[in-house]
Scaffold this active site. Structure first.
Site, PDB file in Angstrom:
ATOM      1  N   ASP A   1     -12.218 -10.415  -1.176  1.00  0.00           N
ATOM      2  CA  ASP A   1     -13.515 -10.581  -0.530  1.00  0.00           C
ATOM      3  C   ASP A   1     -14.479  -9.598  -1.171  1.00  0.00           C
ATOM      4  OD1 ASP A   1     -12.956  -8.098   0.747  1.00  0.00           O
ATOM      5  OD2 ASP A   1     -12.234  -9.096   2.550  1.00  0.00           O
TER       6      ASP A   1
ATOM      7  N   GLU B   1      -6.164 -10.523  -1.883  1.00  0.00           N
ATOM      8  CA  GLU B   1      -6.946 -10.380  -0.650  1.00  0.00           C
ATOM      9  C   GLU B   1      -8.444 -10.327  -0.970  1.00  0.00           C
ATOM     10  OE1 GLU B   1      -5.542  -7.195   1.869  1.00  0.00           O
ATOM     11  OE2 GLU B   1      -3.448  -7.502   1.282  1.00  0.00           O
TER      12      GLU B   1
ATOM     13  N   HIS C   1     -10.578  -5.968  -2.420  1.00  0.00           N
ATOM     14  CA  HIS C   1     -11.634  -5.862  -1.404  1.00  0.00           C
ATOM     15  C   HIS C   1     -12.796  -5.101  -2.042  1.00  0.00           C
ATOM     16  CE1 HIS C   1      -9.091  -7.401   1.797  1.00  0.00           C
ATOM     17  NE2 HIS C   1      -8.164  -6.519   1.502  1.00  0.00           N
TER      18      HIS C   1
ATOM     19  N   GLU D   1       0.803  -1.229   0.000  1.00  0.00           N
ATOM     20  CA  GLU D   1       0.000   0.000   0.000  1.00  0.00           C
ATOM     21  C   GLU D   1       0.840   1.285   0.000  1.00  0.00           C
ATOM     22  OE1 GLU D   1      -2.853  -0.382   3.182  1.00  0.00           O
ATOM     23  OE2 GLU D   1      -3.630  -2.271   2.413  1.00  0.00           O
TER      24      GLU D   1
ATOM     25  N   ASN E   1       2.012  -4.648  -3.341  1.00  0.00           N
ATOM     26  CA  ASN E   1       0.617  -5.028  -3.128  1.00  0.00           C
ATOM     27  C   ASN E   1      -0.187  -3.783  -2.758  1.00  0.00           C
ATOM     28  OD1 ASN E   1      -1.395  -7.205  -2.693  1.00  0.00           O
ATOM     29  ND2 ASN E   1      -1.296  -6.604  -0.543  1.00  0.00           N
TER      30      ASN E   1
END
Length: 348
Positions: free
Chosen positions: A271, A269, A241, A164, A205
């Site tokens: 979801d 990641e 996300h 990030e 990432n």
């Protein structure tokens, strides 16, 4: 014994006060796919893995570990917290790997890949890093030592080396590393990680870089710059996300543009959260959204695999992070597969 009508009415408050059972969700749709597991499906489709985040706080749940340890379901594991800076170097030069080793041992004992997460991030830093008032030379050495020690301890893995680094507008995120070192900390971290383990895959990432836009463009520019400087960079992690019904429509184009820079892509990641309560319509849309994401990865050869940010709602970080949202994963909190599971299968 027979009860009078008056007695029955008197019992009603007690009956109505009984807490709702998990069976109350029985009217919601569930998965119907009959497959050996998500990882098995991904491998048959030519991808390297389907994996999941997890950590030691979950290992006491035998229902979870039974699924986690099934290598047909998952071929890769990401420790959600136990490899982060505050967990691994809480004091300068003092490294602790007890929890991270437990996750790594679980994965290695079953031949599952490990995604190291992460070396350098602006969050979950111990105060000695954020408030140490180090000069550029000192902080450079600290970053080098931390990345080198972490990666060399878990050799042969995939690593989110820098996590990030960008704001949503494409600018670099202000933190102790940028404020002291400028953007050079990114190259420093990547070089240190690769030197510690030349066989490691080193990634940057980030979130909100899954579709085209200012942040994704900034990440592409960063990768171009790093490559022009000879800095090792093997891949870019698209965190993914998402919100139900709001998956970007440019996933394939964006992955292809990253791949054209000579890096691999991973969904790291995944979801897809919904505003609660769950409904059959939301679960159906979530199924379509998971299928969209997975099919995008399937369409781009450089997309090597997909990691769920935990596979069960029971341990998802979403409800505590996004107020009013939840139900973001393919298994519900009772470990029942949801339609999202079918969406993943269909995507491959």
């Amino acid at each position: 014994m027979q009860l009078s009508l008056v007695a029955l009415i008197a019992l009603l408050p007690a009956v109505l006060a009984i807490p709702a059972s998990p069976i109350a969700d029985a009217n919601l749709p569930v998965a119907t796919s009959n497959v050996a597991g998500l990882h098995a499906v991904a491998r048959a489709a030519g991808k390297l893995y389907v994996g999941t985040a997890t950590d030691v706080n979950e290992f006491s749940d035998t229902q979870l570990t039974a699924i986690l340890e099934d290598t047909q379901q998952f071929g890769q594991v990401t420790p959600e917290n136990s490899m982060k800076w505050d967990a691994t170097e809480p004091q300068q030069g003092v490294f602790t790997f007890a929890n991270a080793d437990r996750v790594a041992q679980l994965a290695r004992s079953r031949g599952q890949l490990i995604r190291g997460h992460n070396c350098v991030w602006h969050q979950q830093l111990p105060s000695w890093v954020t408030a140490g008032n180090f000069n550029a030379q000192q902080l450079t050495s600290i970053v080098q030592n931390h990345c080198s020690t972490l990666v060399s301890h878990f050799k042969g893995q995939i690593w989110d080396v820098v996590n990030e680094p960008l704001n949503d507008d494409g600018s670099f995120r202000q933190d102790v590393f940028l404020n002291t070192l400028g953007t050079s900390y990114i190259a420093t971290a990547l070089r240190a990680a690769k030197a510690a383990d030349p066989n490691a895959k080193v990634y940057i990432n980030d979130f909100n870089i899954e579709g085209t836009g200012a942040k994704a463009t900034a990440m592409k520019n960063l990768i171009r710059t790093l490559k022009s400087q000879g800095v090792p960079i093997d891949g870019v992690g698209l965190q993914s996300h998402f919100i139900v019904g709001e998956v970007p429509g440019t996933l394939v184009q964006n992955m292809q543009e990253f791949a054209a820079l000579g890096v691999e892509v991973a969904i790291t990641e995944l979801d897809i959260r919904m505003r609660l309560p769950e409904t059959a319509a939301l679960l159906e849309q979530q199924k379509r959204d998971f299928q969209t994401v997975v099919s995008a990865c399937q369409a781009v050869p450089a997309c090597v695999g997909i990691t769920l940010w935990d596979f069960t709602d029971k341990f998802s970080f979403v409800p505590s992070t996004f107020s009013g949202f939840g139900a973001a994963t393919p298994w519900d909190s009772n470990f029942v597969k949801k339609p999202a599971f079918d969406g993943i299968v269909a995507g491959f």
